[in-house]
Design a protein around this motif. Structure first.
Motif, short mmCIF file in Angstrom:
data_model
loop_
_atom_site.label_atom_id
_atom_site.label_comp_id
_atom_site.label_asym_id
_atom_site.label_seq_id
_atom_site.Cartn_x
_atom_site.Cartn_y
_atom_site.Cartn_z
N ASP A 1 21.33 51.22 -6.74
CA ASP A 1 20.88 49.57 -6.91
C ASP A 1 19.45 49.74 -5.85
OD1 ASP A 1 21.83 50.14 -4.20
OD2 ASP A 1 23.41 48.81 -4.38
N ARG A 2 19.06 48.47 -5.89
CA ARG A 2 17.78 48.46 -5.13
C ARG A 2 17.87 48.97 -3.56
NH1 ARG A 2 12.48 48.20 -6.10
NH2 ARG A 2 11.91 48.58 -3.97
N THR A 3 19.08 48.91 -2.91
CA THR A 3 19.26 49.28 -1.78
C THR A 3 19.06 50.59 -1.78
OG1 THR A 3 20.91 47.48 -1.40
CG2 THR A 3 20.83 49.53 0.39
N ILE B 1 17.21 52.46 -3.62
CA ILE B 1 15.64 52.93 -3.85
C ILE B 1 14.98 52.61 -2.47
CG2 ILE B 1 13.68 52.10 -5.29
CD1 ILE B 1 16.18 53.54 -6.75
N ASP B 2 15.29 51.21 -1.97
CA ASP B 2 14.51 50.92 -0.69
C ASP B 2 14.45 52.13 0.32
OD1 ASP B 2 13.71 48.61 -1.81
OD2 ASP B 2 15.24 47.60 -0.90
N ARG B 3 15.81 52.90 0.29
CA ARG B 3 16.04 53.57 1.69
C ARG B 3 15.29 54.82 1.28
NH1 ARG B 3 21.40 57.40 2.09
NH2 ARG B 3 20.81 58.49 4.12
N LEU C 1 9.14 57.75 -6.69
CA LEU C 1 9.77 56.53 -7.27
C LEU C 1 9.47 56.46 -9.00
CD1 LEU C 1 8.40 53.75 -4.91
CD2 LEU C 1 10.72 54.74 -5.04
N ARG D 1 12.43 56.50 -11.42
CA ARG D 1 12.33 55.14 -12.47
C ARG D 1 12.48 56.02 -13.83
NH1 ARG D 1 7.38 51.14 -12.53
NH2 ARG D 1 6.22 53.16 -13.12
N PRO E 1 18.22 49.41 -12.13
CA PRO E 1 17.71 48.65 -11.17
C PRO E 1 15.99 48.91 -11.35
CG PRO E 1 18.41 50.52 -9.93
CD PRO E 1 19.16 50.41 -11.36
N SER E 2 15.33 47.81 -11.29
CA SER E 2 14.01 47.84 -11.60
C SER E 2 13.42 48.64 -10.33
CB SER E 2 13.27 46.48 -11.67
OG SER E 2 11.88 46.36 -11.63
N VAL E 3 12.69 49.42 -10.60
CA VAL E 3 11.87 50.29 -9.63
C VAL E 3 10.24 50.08 -9.52
CG1 VAL E 3 11.38 52.84 -8.91
CG2 VAL E 3 13.74 52.20 -10.11
N GLN E 4 10.03 49.41 -8.65
CA GLN E 4 8.47 48.92 -8.56
C GLN E 4 7.68 50.16 -7.60
OE1 GLN E 4 7.25 46.43 -10.41
NE2 GLN E 4 9.06 46.10 -11.10
#
Length: 291
Positions: free
Chosen positions: A51-53, A55-57, A76, A80, A96-99
């Motif tokens: 999830d986004r969490t 990716i943020d890590r 990233l 993705r 999840p979307s990976v920006q």
């Protein structure tokens, strides 16, 4: 009757399939290196639970390493790409979307002709010849260092880069101007196969102590070997070479890559600039700017 449950795939399985399908990529080693780093965050994770969490890590940890936005984006982009492929492979229904992070646009570093001549005078002769050829053709470092006589036709004034040698995977035909031809003629007979050699042995490195010393002696700062290619492109644009022609000469896949140099030659806009600067005579004989 109980429906058969859909198998739950992990990140590791998707990453391994990615490596298998991309085994032909020139940058595969880069992918492998990044995947090794990513394993500490994604090893054993179910694709459906990424999830986004998470990716943020990854972003946070790369920033702690003082990595630039461009470096973070390479990691990233790989995550993705693998996740999107996993959807196509039927391993997971959604991801999840990976920006990517916003990257600051850097100024293109190029040399004036006077600076280039100064650098060429301070370089050892074998490196100066490499630099002259780079400035004359715009070829990348790897293509110049591995250039072979079998890739050159001096009678037709052309050399070619094979698809497996080109960054974009497409063959490039390179017209040889008089400067490039002169360099090649001086290299003739030095080696049976390779074009650029030093003391009879192929040159495999350019970022040497001699290169760095020459930059200092020439008073040139913040300049890499690859910037010779930027210099070549910048000179072309300043001399009026159309962007679409430069794209083909340099073997770029997209015009966006070439438009980085367009601002260096705004001459074609000059006549339109006058539309906002009409000058008329006033009754006092003075000039009045009408905007």
């Amino acid at each position: 009757m109980k429906l058969k449950e859909k198998p739950s795939y992990t990140w590791d399985e998707a990453a391994l399939r990615w490596l298998d399908e991309k085994s032909h990529k020139k940058s595969l080693r880069d992918d492998e290196s990044r995947l090794i780093w990513l394993q500490s965050f994604l090893r054993g994770e179910k694709l459906s639970e990424i999830d986004r969490t998470m990716i943020d890590r990854i972003i946070l940890e790369k920033k702690k390493e003082q990595s630039s936005p461009a470096t973070v984006n390479r990691y990233l982009a790989l995550v993705r790409a693998i996740l999107k492929k996993a959807v196509k492979w039927g391993m997971v229904e959604s991801v999840p979307s990976v920006q990517l992070l916003q990257e600051p646009k850097r100024r293109i570093r190029w040399l004036t002709r006077e600076e280039a001549n100064r650098l060429l005078r301070t370089l050892p002769e074998h490196q100066a010849e490499l630099a002259r050829f780079a400035l004359a053709t715009g070829l990348r470092q790897g293509n110049i260092l591995t250039l072979e006589w079998a890739q050159i036709d001096l009678q037709r004034a052309i050399c070619w880069i094979h698809p497996d040698q080109a960054k974009g995977g497409k063959g490039i035909g390179v017209p040889l101007n008089t400067e490039a031809q002169s360099v090649l003629k001086r290299q003739a007979g030095k080696h049976e196969r390779r074009v650029f050699v030093y003391e009879g042995k192929p040159i495999n490195q350019v970022n040497t102590l001699a290169w760095r010393k020459a930059l200092v002696k020439a008073g040139i700062e913040n300049f890499r070997w690859h910037d010779l290619r930027h210099t070549w492109a910048s000179w072309h644009v300043q001399e009026g070479t159309p962007i679409h022609v430069l794209q083909e000469l340099g073997g770029w896949e997209s015009s966006e890559m070439v438009r980085r140099y367009a601002h260096l030659s705004p001459d074609h806009l000059s006549k339109w600039a006058e539309n906002s600067s009409r000058v008329t005579n006033t009754s006092q004989g003075q000039l009045q700017l009408v905007v």
